[in-house]
Design a protein around this motif. Structure first.
Motif, mmCIF file in Angstrom:
data_model
loop_
_atom_site.group_PDB
_atom_site.id
_atom_site.type_symbol
_atom_site.label_atom_id
_atom_site.label_comp_id
_atom_site.label_asym_id
_atom_site.label_seq_id
_atom_site.Cartn_x
_atom_site.Cartn_y
_atom_site.Cartn_z
ATOM 1 N N THR A 15 0.833 -1.192 0.000
ATOM 2 C CA THR A 15 0.000 0.000 0.000
ATOM 3 C C THR A 15 0.870 1.244 0.000
ATOM 4 O O THR A 15 2.024 1.223 0.456
ATOM 5 N N GLY A 16 0.319 2.342 -0.506
ATOM 6 C CA GLY A 16 0.986 3.640 -0.408
ATOM 7 C C GLY A 16 2.164 3.783 -1.349
ATOM 8 O O GLY A 16 2.403 2.991 -2.251
ATOM 9 N N GLY A 17 2.932 4.856 -1.101
ATOM 10 C CA GLY A 17 4.107 5.136 -1.906
ATOM 11 C C GLY A 17 5.248 4.204 -1.565
ATOM 12 O O GLY A 17 5.520 3.913 -0.396
ATOM 13 N N VAL A 18 5.948 3.716 -2.592
ATOM 14 C CA VAL A 18 7.040 2.771 -2.393
ATOM 15 C C VAL A 18 8.374 3.493 -2.500
ATOM 16 O O VAL A 18 8.475 4.590 -3.052
ATOM 17 N N GLY A 19 9.411 2.853 -1.974
ATOM 18 C CA GLY A 19 10.771 3.348 -2.109
ATOM 19 C C GLY A 19 11.520 2.500 -3.110
ATOM 20 O O GLY A 19 11.383 1.269 -3.136
ATOM 21 N N PRO A 43 -2.838 3.092 -14.975
ATOM 22 C CA PRO A 43 -3.503 3.387 -13.698
ATOM 23 C C PRO A 43 -2.552 3.243 -12.520
ATOM 24 O O PRO A 43 -1.819 2.263 -12.424
ATOM 25 N N ALA A 44 -2.566 4.222 -11.640
ATOM 26 C CA ALA A 44 -1.689 4.172 -10.465
ATOM 27 C C ALA A 44 -2.086 5.256 -9.478
ATOM 28 O O ALA A 44 -2.590 6.310 -9.859
ATOM 29 N N GLU A 45 -1.836 4.958 -8.205
ATOM 30 C CA GLU A 45 -2.013 5.953 -7.147
ATOM 31 C C GLU A 45 -0.679 6.509 -6.672
ATOM 32 O O GLU A 45 -0.619 7.569 -6.056
ATOM 33 N N ASN A 46 0.416 5.774 -6.957
ATOM 34 C CA ASN A 46 1.751 6.199 -6.533
ATOM 35 C C ASN A 46 2.759 5.808 -7.601
ATOM 36 O O ASN A 46 2.579 4.803 -8.308
ATOM 37 N N ALA A 47 3.838 6.586 -7.703
ATOM 38 C CA ALA A 47 4.887 6.293 -8.679
ATOM 39 C C ALA A 47 6.221 6.786 -8.149
ATOM 40 O O ALA A 47 6.315 7.897 -7.620
ATOM 41 N N THR A 48 7.258 5.959 -8.312
ATOM 42 C CA THR A 48 8.611 6.314 -7.875
ATOM 43 C C THR A 48 9.583 6.011 -9.004
ATOM 44 O O THR A 48 9.571 4.914 -9.562
ATOM 45 N N VAL A 49 10.431 6.981 -9.356
ATOM 46 C CA VAL A 49 11.379 6.829 -10.451
ATOM 47 C C VAL A 49 12.802 6.810 -9.899
ATOM 48 O O VAL A 49 13.106 7.484 -8.907
ATOM 49 N N THR A 50 13.674 6.044 -10.560
ATOM 50 C CA THR A 50 15.082 6.037 -10.180
ATOM 51 C C THR A 50 15.927 5.784 -11.418
ATOM 52 O O THR A 50 15.492 5.078 -12.344
ATOM 53 N N GLY A 98 -3.938 -0.055 -6.409
ATOM 54 C CA GLY A 98 -4.529 -0.966 -5.440
ATOM 55 C C GLY A 98 -3.440 -1.498 -4.526
ATOM 56 O O GLY A 98 -2.700 -0.724 -3.916
ATOM 57 N N THR A 99 -3.289 -2.814 -4.464
ATOM 58 C CA THR A 99 -2.265 -3.415 -3.606
ATOM 59 C C THR A 99 -1.163 -4.079 -4.416
ATOM 60 O O THR A 99 -0.390 -4.879 -3.891
#
Length: 503
Positions: free
Chosen positions: A189-193, A439-446, A465-466
């Protein structure tokens, strides 16, 4: 009536007499051959021996001392290689008529058997019995002690006997050999690292995500190597997820590869009540919680390591933005992160209503990504604030931006933001049109360097979602591969119940 000690000393000596070679004792006794069985002493009662010797047959000096007490040298020596050593076996075999060394399947490993065999420097007249396995694919098993003992004794009595027990090819079919397992990742859930670390040949990608049930943080890695070491994640795939911080629920987590430690990993985790916790991974202790940095946090960027190795944390609280700074020393990972009022020029470009969601070290300065709605809610426009030019730019994407991240690679910058329920990748020095990521609620780029001879890539992990999804893009924004759900594909033994677990 028992045999004399002198007869026993003139017969067979068996090393490993309480293990795989224990049945030899009974076979020799029934054939009328005296035998001494040597073991380290924990199971001397195993086997039927004329003489039981408690001796560490790996110690050449202990072996020499034992031989010096005997009137006659053994006529035949049969030894199991793991129960002795090259030097000790050489002393046992010196002067005897027959020497048999029983070696495990590791002597047939395609990846290192030659060096292993060479380390023993065996005499030409030593007879070597190589152990393999029996049974076909899916039903392979190791040989029993009775089968091994029978083959070893046969080779001792007749040099023309088989020198291989069972088979050793294909190597991948050996009992208990690792196999590739696939398993969906746990719900998150939520924003990932997401960040590239220094571990592995090319630098694995480290991923942390909050458990969807509110019970800790999942961590895993993507194997960026070309060579398959047949351990952990398959190249180009994700490992299983390991959980830490049990009992703590989080809504957003981030991970940063530190220089200090050396090469420790820093994780910031935001709780539903606004506590920003710090966890640090070290090789000796794994992930350890190092307290709460701030309270009443509404958004936070990942910890940033600058060009000098200093640590920066930029977060937005209900009272406005806060900057913490610390310089690791000999006490690290213990680190005092103190509030500072200067050092982040980009912060002055933000309106007070903006929430900082991303930060990156860009050549020689800190760049920030923020969401500003002007109404104190995390929904609005994305602002890129450049600490070098003292300028802020509005990123043009469709819909209200809810969250995002920013990353630098040399002079290039990439931003991944979520707006109107979808994620987009924006290359600030690339194509003018954002790349839709679905579709997404969170996104992290590296940024990712996948090989010394390959062009750098931008990798994005989105959550919907999950479920987390992994995206790979070139510097021009074009997709390298079709996006794939984050799922474990890793080497594991057949009896492994799950690729996931606790650290």
């Amino acid at each position: 009536m028992g045999r004399s000690v002198e007869d026993a000393r003139a017969g067979y000596v068996v090393v490993g007499s309480s293990g795989v070679l224990a049945p030899i004792g009974a076979a020799l006794r029934s054939a009328g051959h005296p035998a001494a069985g040597i073991s380290r002493g924990s199971r001397l009662e195993q086997g039927d021996w004329d003489e039981r010797v408690a001796l560490d047959a790996r110690d050449p000096d202990a072996v020499a001392s034992w031989l010096a007490t005997r009137d006659l040298l053994p006529r035949t020596v049969i030894a199991y290689a793991p129960a002795t050593s090259p030097e000790a076996f050489a002393r046992l075999a010196d002067g005897c008529e027959v020497a048999v060394l029983v070696v495990p399947s590791a002597w047939s490993d395609p990846g290192g058997s030659d060096a292993l065999a060479a380390s023993w420097q065996l005499a030409d007249d030593v007879r070597v019995l190589r152990l393999g396995w029996t049974g076909g694919p899916g039903s392979a098993r190791w040989h029993t002690a009775e089968e091994i003992s029978a083959a070893a004794l046969a080779l001792a009595l007749d040099p023309a006997s088989e020198e291989m027990l069972g088979r050793v090819r294909p190597w991948d079919e050996r009992p208990g050999a690792p196999v590739i397992r696939e398993e969906p990742w746990p719900s998150v859930t939520g924003g990932v690292g997401f960040a590239q670390g220094v571990y592995g040949d090319q630098g694995n990608l480290e991923l942390v995500a909050a458990d969807a049930a509110g019970d800790g943080i999942w961590v895993g890695w993507w194997n960026a190597d070309d060579e398959d070491h047949r351990a952990g994640a398959v190249p180009g795939s994700w490992s299983g997820a390991k959980r830490f911080a049990d009992g703590h629920g989080y809504v957003q987590v981030s991970i940063t590869q530190a220089v200090a430690g050396p090469s420790f990993l820093e994780v910031l985790a935001l709780s539903p009540t606004g506590d920003l916790d710090r966890h640090v991974w070290t090789p000796t202790d794994g992930f350890t919680r190092h307290g709460t940095l701030l309270h009443d946090v509404v958004a936070a960027a990942p910890l940033v390591v600058d060009g000098q190795g200093d640590h920066w944390v930029v977060a937005s609280t209900t009272d406005g933005p806060v900057v913490l700074h610390g310089r690791p020393d000999a006490a690290y990972p213990v680190l005092e992160l103190e509030p500072v009022q200067t050092g982040v020029a980009a912060l002055a470009l933000l309106p007070r209503t903006a929430w900082v969601v991303g930060a990156t070290w860009h050549t020689d300065h800190l760049d920030l990504l923020a969401v500003d709605a002007g109404n104190g809610k995390a929904s609005g426009v994305a602002l890129w604030c450049c600490g070098a030019t003292d300028a802020a730019a509005t990123l043009r994407v469709d819909g209200d931006v809810t969250t995002g991240s920013i990353a630098a690679q040399g002079n290039s910058l990439a931003v991944a933001v979520c707006a109107a329920g979808r994620a987009v990748l924006v290359l600030l020095a690339g194509p003018p049109a954002p790349t839709d990521l679905g579709p997404a609620e969170n996104a992290t780029v590296t940024p990712v360097q996948v090989g010394p001879d390959r062009a750098p890539e931008w990798h994005v992990v989105t959550t919907h979602g999950t479920t987390a999804t992994h995206h790979r893009h070139r510097a021009d924004g074009a997709a390298v591969t079709v996006p794939q759900p984050v799922a474990a594909r890793a080497w594991a033994t057949p009896d492994t119940s799950s690729l996931h677990g606790h650290l």
